[in-house]
Design a protein around this motif. Structure first.
Motif, mmCIF file in Angstrom:
data_model
loop_
_atom_site.group_PDB
_atom_site.id
_atom_site.type_symbol
_atom_site.label_atom_id
_atom_site.label_comp_id
_atom_site.label_asym_id
_atom_site.label_seq_id
_atom_site.Cartn_x
_atom_site.Cartn_y
_atom_site.Cartn_z
ATOM 1 N N LYS A 63 -12.003 -0.710 -6.071
ATOM 2 C CA LYS A 63 -10.786 -0.865 -5.868
ATOM 3 C C LYS A 63 -9.903 0.467 -5.467
ATOM 4 O O LYS A 63 -9.739 1.416 -6.098
ATOM 5 N N ASN A 64 -8.799 0.393 -4.668
ATOM 6 C CA ASN A 64 -7.727 1.392 -4.368
ATOM 7 C C ASN A 64 -8.193 2.893 -4.260
ATOM 8 O O ASN A 64 -7.798 4.083 -5.040
ATOM 9 N N ARG A 78 -4.464 8.941 0.473
ATOM 10 C CA ARG A 78 -4.116 7.799 -0.852
ATOM 11 C C ARG A 78 -4.346 6.473 0.937
ATOM 12 O O ARG A 78 -4.510 6.931 2.281
ATOM 13 N N ASN A 122 -10.921 5.650 -8.119
ATOM 14 C CA ASN A 122 -9.807 4.266 -8.325
ATOM 15 C C ASN A 122 -8.354 5.077 -9.433
ATOM 16 O O ASN A 122 -9.407 4.952 -10.592
ATOM 17 N N MET A 137 1.333 3.817 -3.154
ATOM 18 C CA MET A 137 -0.160 3.497 -3.795
ATOM 19 C C MET A 137 0.745 4.968 -4.736
ATOM 20 O O MET A 137 -0.659 4.931 -6.190
ATOM 21 N N THR A 164 -8.982 6.172 -3.172
ATOM 22 C CA THR A 164 -7.872 7.292 -2.681
ATOM 23 C C THR A 164 -9.379 8.453 -2.041
ATOM 24 O O THR A 164 -10.394 8.324 -3.073
ATOM 25 N N PHE A 166 0.588 -1.082 -0.434
ATOM 26 C CA PHE A 166 0.233 -0.208 0.055
ATOM 27 C C PHE A 166 0.571 1.117 -0.104
ATOM 28 O O PHE A 166 0.599 2.645 -0.409
ATOM 29 N N GLU A 195 -0.008 5.591 -8.940
ATOM 30 C CA GLU A 195 -1.103 6.809 -9.488
ATOM 31 C C GLU A 195 -0.418 7.317 -10.708
ATOM 32 O O GLU A 195 -0.847 7.498 -11.474
#
Ligand code: FRU
Length: 486
Positions: free
Chosen positions: A66-67, A89, A59, A6, A69, A3, A10
């Motif tokens: 998912k993911n 994030r 995301n 990120m 932010t 993680f 990104e």
């Protein structure tokens, strides 16, 4: 993926995909959208140091949920948005599986964000942390360790989406939650100092008070007051997005719904005494998890996600993106009824104008356009009437008053969307109709009869479909004004 990577991932995803996304002819002109990837709920909608701030679930790495932010954009006029550095994030232990939804508040010249940190272990067990982040400049956020860890007794760990406000020097937040009996609820928390929060109690929900079964989870609650412009009375509203309602006639047609209750919040009990039915805010295909705020002009503005969870089957995913937010709207209560009005700022993007005034029988061409505002007034109606927009290449979106049924119907079945269902709402008067319509490259927002009803739907016209037509079964007086967007 660790993680902690990120930010790097990104930035890579944005660089790799942004040109492909920008070329898509379905990209919106005046709606908040992700530069790449998937967005959902509006978050932290505030005004800070002279600018409107909009955050959103984002995301950047894919077109799935998912993911998460907090993407971030700022604007002077709620229409032209400038993208900022990602605010939050999933790069802390307490948000490693997603920085979930929440809200914002300005206190003593600092912007506070209150959000849910989502954590899942290898077996899929959830932990939910309600956390704060603080900023002096509105761009860089210092994150604090969680203020609320998991759930109070009697609930599951589905607790999220804090919406914060201040009253008499104290802070309050409503959160969506699920009971151990799998019922959707709203709980109230309070704080003296913004950091330490106390559970006050359950204020509304399924099988609470006079409400019966009403879904297994309530997401994204919002609470605010409005002054009735006719009676002067102060009314309280609770907005929620319940999951698990079954379709009922024209109601609850989307996978999940969003609506409001009128009532009164009793802080001491605490209880939101519901005094109305649940009313869907928006009758279209794509509206969920809205968030409101009061701006420095005293307006209660609301923005929704122009999408619904578990309805991701849209062709723009092939081009690397999906979803936008709705245009901001102003909420008003007039004589006990909620109205939604286009914001005044919409007038500032009006460009070339065309006018049409005629008695119509059959179908007539009005003009062309792909991104515009259109106002249509129909008078002396005695049969079906309506508009066909984005017409061409075998696609069109139809807005129809069904005279016999006394209903307004949004039909987007001719286009590239997978879902082929209609959306309808009953009208009390079908002798006259006024429509204010905002058409962007892949969406339509329709305000009916001065904002008594609103429909927001994604539309997926074929490339080049730009016809505007009006139709009436029997001779009807029609006046149309259309402004191409600048
Ligand atoms: C609503 C929602 C919220 C959650 C967020 C996650 O669409 O499910 O309850 O915080 O989306 O992205």
């Amino acid at each position: 993926m660790d993680f902690k990577d990120m930010k790097i991932n990104e930035e890579k995803a944005v660089l790799e995909n942004k040109e492909r996304v920008a070329k898509d002819f379905w990209r919106q002109k005046y709606h908040v959208q992700g530069i790449v990837g998937l967005i959902n709920d509006p978050n932290g909608f505030t005004q800070f140091k002279g600018k409107y701030h909009m955050f959103y679930q984002w995301n950047p790495l894919g077109v799935d949920h998912k993911n998460k932010t907090w993407g971030h954009s700022v604007s002077d006029d709620l229409l032209h948005w400038e993208r900022c550095e990602t605010a939050l994030r999933p790069d802390t232990w307490y948000s490693k599986n997603g920085v979930y939804s929440g809200s914002g508040i300005v206190i003593d010249g600092e912007l506070y964000l209150f959000y849910t940190g989502n954590v899942k272990d290898d077996e899929g067990n959830r932990e939910s942390y309600q956390c704060l982040a603080v900023s002096e400049d509105g761009e860089h956020f210092e994150r604090w360790e969680p203020s609320i860890v998991n759930q109070p007794d009697g609930y599951t760990r589905d607790i999220r989406d804090p919406k914060i406000w201040e009253k008499d020097g104290k802070y309050y937040a409503v959160l969506g939650i699920q009971s151990e009996k799998l019922e959707g609820k709203v709980v109230l928390y309070s704080s003296e100092n913004i950091k330490d929060w106390k559970f006050k109690g359950e204020i509304a929900g399924a099988n609470h008070g006079k409400l019966k079964d009403f879904g297994f989870m309530w997401e994204c609650p919002d609470y605010f007051q409005l002054k009735d412009e006719k009676t002067g009375e102060i009314v309280d509203l609770l907005v929620v997005s319940p999951q698990g309602l079954e379709p009922e006639g024209d109601l609850y047609q989307n996978k999940y719904q969003t609506g409001y209750f009128f009532g009164k919040l009793d802080y001491a009990k605490p209880e939101f005494e519901i005094t109305s039915d649940f009313v869907e805010i928006d009758r279209g295909h794509d509206f969920y998890a809205p968030q409101s705020m009061e701006d420095d002009k005293g307006r209660r503005l609301i923005v929704g996600w122009m999408g619904v969870p578990e309805e991701e089957d849209f062709p723009m995913t092939k081009n690397g993106w999906i979803h936008s937010l709705t245009l901001p709207r102003e909420l008003k209560v007039i004589d006990g009824k909620l109205y939604q009005l286009p914001i005044k700022e919409m007038e500032t993007i009006r460009g070339e104008k065309i006018e049409f005034s005629s008695k119509v029988k059959g179908t007539e061409k009005v003009g062309t356009g792909t991104t515009y505002e259109l106002n249509a007034k129909f008078k002396n109606i005695t049969g079906n009437v309506g508009l066909k927009l984005r017409v061409g290449k075998e696609s069109e979106t139809i807005l129809k008053l069904d005279y016999a049924d006394k209903k307004f119907v949004l039909d987007r079945t001719k286009g590239e969307q997978v879902d082929k269902s209609l959306r309808k709402v009953a009208l009390d008067n079908v002798n006259e109709l006024e429509l204010t319509v905002f058409v962007d490259n892949s969406s339509i927002e329709v305000f009916i009869n001065g904002g008594k009803e609103v429909f927001s739907s994604k539309i997926l016209p074929k490339f080049g479909a730009d016809g505007i037509e009006v139709f009436a079964d029997n001779e009807t007086d029609v006046e149309i004004v259309k402004w191409e967007w600048k």
